[in-house]
Scaffold this motif. Sequence first.
Motif, PDB file in Angstrom:
ATOM      1  N   GLY A 190       0.287  11.557 -10.183  1.00 37.25           N
ATOM      2  CA  GLY A 190      -0.342  12.867 -10.030  1.00 37.25           C
ATOM      3  C   GLY A 190       0.566  14.009 -10.434  1.00 37.25           C
ATOM      4  N   LYS A 191       1.891  13.782 -10.362  1.00 35.68           N
ATOM      5  CA  LYS A 191       2.864  14.810 -10.746  1.00 35.68           C
ATOM      6  C   LYS A 191       3.400  14.594 -12.160  1.00 35.68           C
ATOM      7  N   SER A 192       2.808  13.661 -12.888  1.00 37.35           N
ATOM      8  CA  SER A 192       3.263  13.308 -14.239  1.00 37.35           C
ATOM      9  C   SER A 192       4.728  12.868 -14.245  1.00 37.35           C
ATOM     10  N   ASP A 193       5.147  12.215 -13.148  1.00 43.64           N
ATOM     11  CA  ASP A 193       6.516  11.712 -13.026  1.00 43.64           C
ATOM     12  C   ASP A 193       6.523  10.255 -13.471  1.00 43.64           C
ATOM     13  N   PHE A 194       6.648  10.043 -14.778  1.00 39.31           N
ATOM     14  CA  PHE A 194       6.553   8.693 -15.316  1.00 39.31           C
ATOM     15  C   PHE A 194       7.717   7.820 -14.850  1.00 39.31           C
ATOM     16  N   SER A 195       8.909   8.405 -14.749  1.00 37.28           N
ATOM     17  CA  SER A 195      10.057   7.653 -14.255  1.00 37.28           C
ATOM     18  C   SER A 195       9.799   7.169 -12.831  1.00 37.28           C
ATOM     19  N   GLY A 196       9.204   8.025 -12.013  1.00 39.45           N
ATOM     20  CA  GLY A 196       8.871   7.631 -10.646  1.00 39.45           C
ATOM     21  C   GLY A 196       7.833   6.535 -10.611  1.00 39.45           C
ATOM     22  N   VAL A 197       6.859   6.609 -11.519  1.00 42.19           N
ATOM     23  CA  VAL A 197       5.831   5.570 -11.605  1.00 42.19           C
ATOM     24  C   VAL A 197       6.472   4.225 -11.937  1.00 42.19           C
ATOM     25  N   ALA A 231      -7.905  10.980  -7.004  1.00 38.62           N
ATOM     26  CA  ALA A 231      -8.962  11.565  -6.186  1.00 38.62           C
ATOM     27  C   ALA A 231      -9.598  10.500  -5.286  1.00 38.62           C
ATOM     28  N   THR A 232      -9.802   9.306  -5.838  1.00 46.54           N
ATOM     29  CA  THR A 232     -10.390   8.226  -5.050  1.00 46.54           C
ATOM     30  C   THR A 232      -9.478   7.821  -3.909  1.00 46.54           C
ATOM     31  N   ALA A 233      -8.170   7.714  -4.214  1.00 45.87           N
ATOM     32  CA  ALA A 233      -7.208   7.301  -3.183  1.00 45.87           C
ATOM     33  C   ALA A 233      -7.141   8.334  -2.060  1.00 45.87           C
ATOM     34  N   LYS A 234      -7.177   9.605  -2.419  1.00 49.74           N
ATOM     35  CA  LYS A 234      -7.078  10.644  -1.405  1.00 49.74           C
ATOM     36  C   LYS A 234      -8.315  10.688  -0.509  1.00 49.74           C
ATOM     37  N   SER A 235      -9.457  10.305  -1.088  1.00 50.09           N
ATOM     38  CA  SER A 235     -10.691  10.324  -0.299  1.00 50.09           C
ATOM     39  C   SER A 235     -10.851   9.069   0.543  1.00 50.09           C
ATOM     40  N   GLY A 236      -9.972   8.082   0.266  1.00 46.57           N
ATOM     41  CA  GLY A 236     -10.002   6.851   1.056  1.00 46.57           C
ATOM     42  C   GLY A 236     -11.035   5.869   0.583  1.00 46.57           C
ATOM     43  N   ARG A 281       0.845  -1.207   0.000  1.00 47.94           N
ATOM     44  CA  ARG A 281       0.000   0.000   0.000  1.00 47.94           C
ATOM     45  C   ARG A 281       0.880   1.257   0.000  1.00 47.94           C
ATOM     46  N   LYS A 282       2.002   1.196   0.682  1.00 48.32           N
ATOM     47  CA  LYS A 282       2.925   2.332   0.679  1.00 48.32           C
ATOM     48  C   LYS A 282       3.470   2.568  -0.726  1.00 48.32           C
ATOM     49  N   LEU A 283       3.835   1.495  -1.415  1.00 46.74           N
ATOM     50  CA  LEU A 283       4.352   1.618  -2.775  1.00 46.74           C
ATOM     51  C   LEU A 283       3.271   2.095  -3.735  1.00 46.74           C
ATOM     52  N   LEU A 284       2.034   1.649  -3.534  1.00 43.71           N
ATOM     53  CA  LEU A 284       0.941   2.110  -4.374  1.00 43.71           C
ATOM     54  C   LEU A 284       0.718   3.607  -4.178  1.00 43.71           C
ATOM     55  N   ARG A 285       0.816   4.070  -2.939  1.00 43.71           N
ATOM     56  CA  ARG A 285       0.687   5.516  -2.697  1.00 43.71           C
ATOM     57  C   ARG A 285       1.782   6.294  -3.418  1.00 43.71           C
ATOM     58  N   ARG A 286       2.982   5.702  -3.448  1.00 49.87           N
ATOM     59  CA  ARG A 286       4.079   6.363  -4.167  1.00 49.87           C
ATOM     60  C   ARG A 286       3.762   6.435  -5.661  1.00 49.87           C
ATOM     61  N   ASN A 336       6.469   1.021  -9.610  1.00 53.58           N
ATOM     62  CA  ASN A 336       5.824  -0.159 -10.185  1.00 53.58           C
ATOM     63  C   ASN A 336       6.730  -1.383 -10.069  1.00 53.58           C
ATOM     64  N   ARG A 337       8.005  -1.206 -10.400  1.00 58.18           N
ATOM     65  CA  ARG A 337       8.945  -2.323 -10.305  1.00 58.18           C
ATOM     66  C   ARG A 337       9.084  -2.784  -8.855  1.00 58.18           C
ATOM     67  N   ALA A 338       9.213  -1.820  -7.951  1.00 58.56           N
ATOM     68  CA  ALA A 338       9.334  -2.158  -6.532  1.00 58.56           C
ATOM     69  C   ALA A 338       8.105  -2.920  -6.054  1.00 58.56           C
ATOM     70  N   PHE A 339       6.918  -2.482  -6.488  1.00 59.38           N
ATOM     71  CA  PHE A 339       5.660  -3.131  -6.108  1.00 59.38           C
ATOM     72  C   PHE A 339       5.672  -4.601  -6.524  1.00 59.38           C
ATOM     73  N   HIS A 340       6.004  -4.835  -7.790  1.00 62.66           N
ATOM     74  CA  HIS A 340       5.991  -6.207  -8.295  1.00 62.66           C
ATOM     75  C   HIS A 340       7.013  -7.084  -7.584  1.00 62.66           C
ATOM     76  N   PHE A 341       8.217  -6.564  -7.392  1.00 62.34           N
ATOM     77  CA  PHE A 341       9.268  -7.418  -6.837  1.00 62.34           C
ATOM     78  C   PHE A 341       9.109  -7.660  -5.342  1.00 62.34           C
ATOM     79  N   VAL A 342       8.425  -6.785  -4.650  1.00 64.42           N
ATOM     80  CA  VAL A 342       8.082  -7.082  -3.256  1.00 64.42           C
ATOM     81  C   VAL A 342       7.183  -8.318  -3.209  1.00 64.42           C
ATOM     82  N   ILE A 343       6.259  -8.398  -4.156  1.00 58.67           N
ATOM     83  CA  ILE A 343       5.372  -9.569  -4.230  1.00 58.67           C
ATOM     84  C   ILE A 343       6.169 -10.826  -4.564  1.00 58.67           C
TER      85      ILE A 343
END
Length: 204
Positions: free
Chosen positions: A76-83, A195-200, A65-70, A87-94
């Motif tokens: 949201g900042k159009s930082d595709f490199s960050g995405v 918007a959905t994530a921020k509203s919970g 969930r922390k990685l998904l928030r990242r 994304n890679r970190a998310f998958h490899f944690v799994i």
Amino acid sequence: MPVREAVRRLVALRAFISLPNRAVQVPEFSPETVRDLCRVRLGIEGLATLWAAENATPKLVKLLRKLLRREIECAGKSDFSGVLGANRAFHFVIYEAAGSETLLPCIEMLWLQIGPYFGVLNGHPSLGRYLYEHERIIERLEEQDGPGAKAAISRHITMAAEDIIASWPKHASATHSGAQQSNEPASSDIDGFVATAKSGRREA
């Protein structure tokens, strides 16, 4: 590891191809290659996700969930490199949670081969859907639903492969003509997910 040895290793892993002048380059795009990588990823990464669900702990879910928030913040900042990094970190944690020392190197090799193609998804309308898919994967892992988690990751991998294949002609044309691709998301999908994530709230 010396640079030359690292390059040789990447060539051996088919992440690069060696040219006669001793230079290296990313292999030319081929829909067949992407489809083949997709089929293999479905088998190996699907199995790893199945095993990860069996081993899932609250600590794993919290980290995902922390990685998904990242990912959401970067999108949201159009930082595709960050995405891509999140994304890679998310998958490899799994995949690491699967607990298999044999599967993980296989998955790393597959990502070395598919990784160069992810760039064509910059600004793609499906970026928001990828984030939704990650939420679904987390939910299945939290429930320790192995088959459900495997099905969710399989949909995710298949969608990405289909989008890469569909987007490549436009990307190649833009690159050839020297056109600059926009870093802005091409759809309101990302805005909606942020918007959905921020509203919970979550989708059912």
